[in-house]
Design a protein around this motif. Structure first.
Motif, PDB file in Angstrom:
ATOM      1  N   LYS A   1       0.852  -1.191   0.000  1.00 36.21           N
ATOM      2  CA  LYS A   1       0.000   0.000   0.000  1.00 36.21           C
ATOM      3  C   LYS A   1       0.888   1.240   0.000  1.00 36.21           C
ATOM      4  N   LEU A   2       0.606   2.176  -0.869  1.00 38.16           N
ATOM      5  CA  LEU A   2       1.351   3.435  -0.911  1.00 38.16           C
ATOM      6  C   LEU A   2       0.605   4.559  -0.210  1.00 38.16           C
ATOM      7  N   ALA A   3      -0.715   4.460  -0.145  1.00 38.29           N
ATOM      8  CA  ALA A   3      -1.514   5.492   0.507  1.00 38.29           C
ATOM      9  C   ALA A   3      -1.079   5.621   1.967  1.00 38.29           C
ATOM     10  N   GLY A   4      -0.890   6.856   2.388  1.00 40.72           N
ATOM     11  CA  GLY A   4      -0.495   7.116   3.764  1.00 40.72           C
ATOM     12  C   GLY A   4       1.011   7.210   3.980  1.00 40.72           C
ATOM     13  N   GLN A   5       1.788   6.804   2.993  1.00 39.08           N
ATOM     14  CA  GLN A   5       3.245   6.926   3.091  1.00 39.08           C
ATOM     15  C   GLN A   5       3.636   8.381   2.858  1.00 39.08           C
ATOM     16  N   THR A   6       4.674   8.828   3.522  1.00 37.00           N
ATOM     17  CA  THR A   6       5.149  10.192   3.286  1.00 37.00           C
ATOM     18  C   THR A   6       5.850  10.262   1.933  1.00 37.00           C
ATOM     19  N   ALA A   7       5.873  11.444   1.370  1.00 38.36           N
ATOM     20  CA  ALA A   7       6.573  11.651   0.099  1.00 38.36           C
ATOM     21  C   ALA A   7       8.046  11.284   0.234  1.00 38.36           C
ATOM     22  N   GLU A   8       8.622  11.606   1.380  1.00 40.45           N
ATOM     23  CA  GLU A   8      10.038  11.297   1.613  1.00 40.45           C
ATOM     24  C   GLU A   8      10.290   9.792   1.613  1.00 40.45           C
ATOM     25  N   ALA A   9       9.390   9.037   2.235  1.00 40.23           N
ATOM     26  CA  ALA A   9       9.546   7.579   2.296  1.00 40.23           C
ATOM     27  C   ALA A   9       9.437   6.958   0.909  1.00 40.23           C
ATOM     28  N   VAL A  10       8.472   7.413   0.127  1.00 36.64           N
ATOM     29  CA  VAL A  10       8.307   6.885  -1.227  1.00 36.64           C
ATOM     30  C   VAL A  10       9.515   7.255  -2.080  1.00 36.64           C
ATOM     31  N   TYR A  11       9.957   8.498  -1.984  1.00 37.78           N
ATOM     32  CA  TYR A  11      11.133   8.946  -2.742  1.00 37.78           C
ATOM     33  C   TYR A  11      12.356   8.110  -2.384  1.00 37.78           C
ATOM     34  N   LYS A  12      12.558   7.845  -1.100  1.00 33.78           N
ATOM     35  CA  LYS A  12      13.706   7.042  -0.647  1.00 33.78           C
ATOM     36  C   LYS A  12      13.662   5.642  -1.251  1.00 33.78           C
ATOM     37  N   GLN A  13      12.510   4.996  -1.202  1.00 36.07           N
ATOM     38  CA  GLN A  13      12.397   3.647  -1.754  1.00 36.07           C
ATOM     39  C   GLN A  13      12.622   3.648  -3.257  1.00 36.07           C
ATOM     40  N   LEU A  14      12.024   4.615  -3.955  1.00 37.44           N
ATOM     41  CA  LEU A  14      12.220   4.702  -5.402  1.00 37.44           C
ATOM     42  C   LEU A  14      13.682   4.960  -5.747  1.00 37.44           C
ATOM     43  N   SER A  15      14.320   5.837  -4.980  1.00 38.67           N
ATOM     44  CA  SER A  15      15.744   6.121  -5.206  1.00 38.67           C
ATOM     45  C   SER A  15      16.588   4.872  -4.988  1.00 38.67           C
ATOM     46  N   ASP A  16      16.258   4.102  -3.967  1.00 43.76           N
ATOM     47  CA  ASP A  16      17.002   2.866  -3.700  1.00 43.76           C
ATOM     48  C   ASP A  16      16.837   1.858  -4.835  1.00 43.76           C
ATOM     49  N   TYR A  17      15.639   1.762  -5.402  1.00 47.41           N
ATOM     50  CA  TYR A  17      15.441   0.883  -6.564  1.00 47.41           C
ATOM     51  C   TYR A  17      16.257   1.394  -7.752  1.00 47.41           C
TER      52      TYR A  17
ATOM     53  N   THR B   1      19.028   3.168  -7.811  1.00 47.49           N
ATOM     54  CA  THR B   1      20.484   3.017  -7.656  1.00 47.49           C
ATOM     55  C   THR B   1      20.924   1.569  -7.506  1.00 47.49           C
ATOM     56  N   GLY B   2      19.984   0.668  -7.261  1.00 46.58           N
ATOM     57  CA  GLY B   2      20.327  -0.732  -7.047  1.00 46.58           C
ATOM     58  C   GLY B   2      20.548  -1.083  -5.587  1.00 46.58           C
ATOM     59  N   ALA B   3      20.376  -0.106  -4.686  1.00 47.21           N
ATOM     60  CA  ALA B   3      20.515  -0.382  -3.253  1.00 47.21           C
ATOM     61  C   ALA B   3      19.398  -1.320  -2.792  1.00 47.21           C
ATOM     62  N   ARG B   4      18.300  -1.302  -3.520  1.00 47.62           N
ATOM     63  CA  ARG B   4      17.188  -2.205  -3.261  1.00 47.62           C
ATOM     64  C   ARG B   4      16.792  -2.800  -4.612  1.00 47.62           C
ATOM     65  N   VAL B   5      16.532  -4.095  -4.635  1.00 49.27           N
ATOM     66  CA  VAL B   5      16.241  -4.765  -5.906  1.00 49.27           C
ATOM     67  C   VAL B   5      14.936  -5.546  -5.790  1.00 49.27           C
ATOM     68  N   HIS B   6      14.108  -5.408  -6.810  1.00 46.87           N
ATOM     69  CA  HIS B   6      12.868  -6.166  -6.914  1.00 46.87           C
ATOM     70  C   HIS B   6      12.647  -6.438  -8.400  1.00 46.87           C
ATOM     71  N   PRO B   7      12.272  -7.664  -8.764  1.00 46.79           N
ATOM     72  CA  PRO B   7      12.167  -7.994 -10.190  1.00 46.79           C
ATOM     73  C   PRO B   7      11.177  -7.142 -10.980  1.00 46.79           C
ATOM     74  N   ASP B   8      10.154  -6.606 -10.333  1.00 49.86           N
ATOM     75  CA  ASP B   8       9.192  -5.757 -11.035  1.00 49.86           C
ATOM     76  C   ASP B   8       9.513  -4.272 -10.885  1.00 49.86           C
ATOM     77  N   MET B   9       9.843  -3.863  -9.676  1.00 46.89           N
ATOM     78  CA  MET B   9      10.050  -2.437  -9.407  1.00 46.89           C
ATOM     79  C   MET B   9      11.340  -1.878 -10.003  1.00 46.89           C
ATOM     80  N   THR B  10      12.420  -2.623  -9.909  1.00 48.93           N
ATOM     81  CA  THR B  10      13.708  -2.098 -10.353  1.00 48.93           C
ATOM     82  C   THR B  10      13.675  -1.622 -11.803  1.00 48.93           C
ATOM     83  N   PRO B  11      13.225  -2.436 -12.763  1.00 51.79           N
ATOM     84  CA  PRO B  11      13.231  -1.943 -14.139  1.00 51.79           C
ATOM     85  C   PRO B  11      12.275  -0.772 -14.384  1.00 51.79           C
TER      86      PRO B  11
END
Length: 72
Positions: free
Chosen positions: A32-48, A50-60
């Motif tokens: 669920k993304l609703a209720g997440q702060t903009a900063e938290a979403v930005y951090k997760q997206l940035s990690d995907y 840069t490769g700091a976080r990897v997920h087969p669907d999200m990363t690409p």
């Protein structure tokens, strides 16, 4: 200083198919993304991006977005 209207359009185009139109879970697999702060979403997206976080669907998906799009 990101443009929220551009970010909303991007989310509708890129994110909604998996995370729902208002950021609620479409399935048990997608978080669920609703209720997440903009900063938290930005951090997760940035990690995907840069490769700091990897997920087969999200990363690409995120690696195709620009830094400006992530901020939006």
């Amino acid at each position: 200083a990101a443009d929220r209207s551009e970010g909303a359009a991007l989310a509708a185009e890129v994110c909604a198919s998996c995370h729902g139109e208002i950021g609620l879970v479409v399935s048990d697999v997608n978080p669920k993304l609703a209720g997440q702060t903009a900063e938290a979403v930005y951090k997760q997206l940035s990690d995907y991006r840069t490769g700091a976080r990897v997920h087969p669907d999200m990363t690409p998906v995120v690696q195709r977005l620009s830094g400006e799009q992530l901020a939006q």
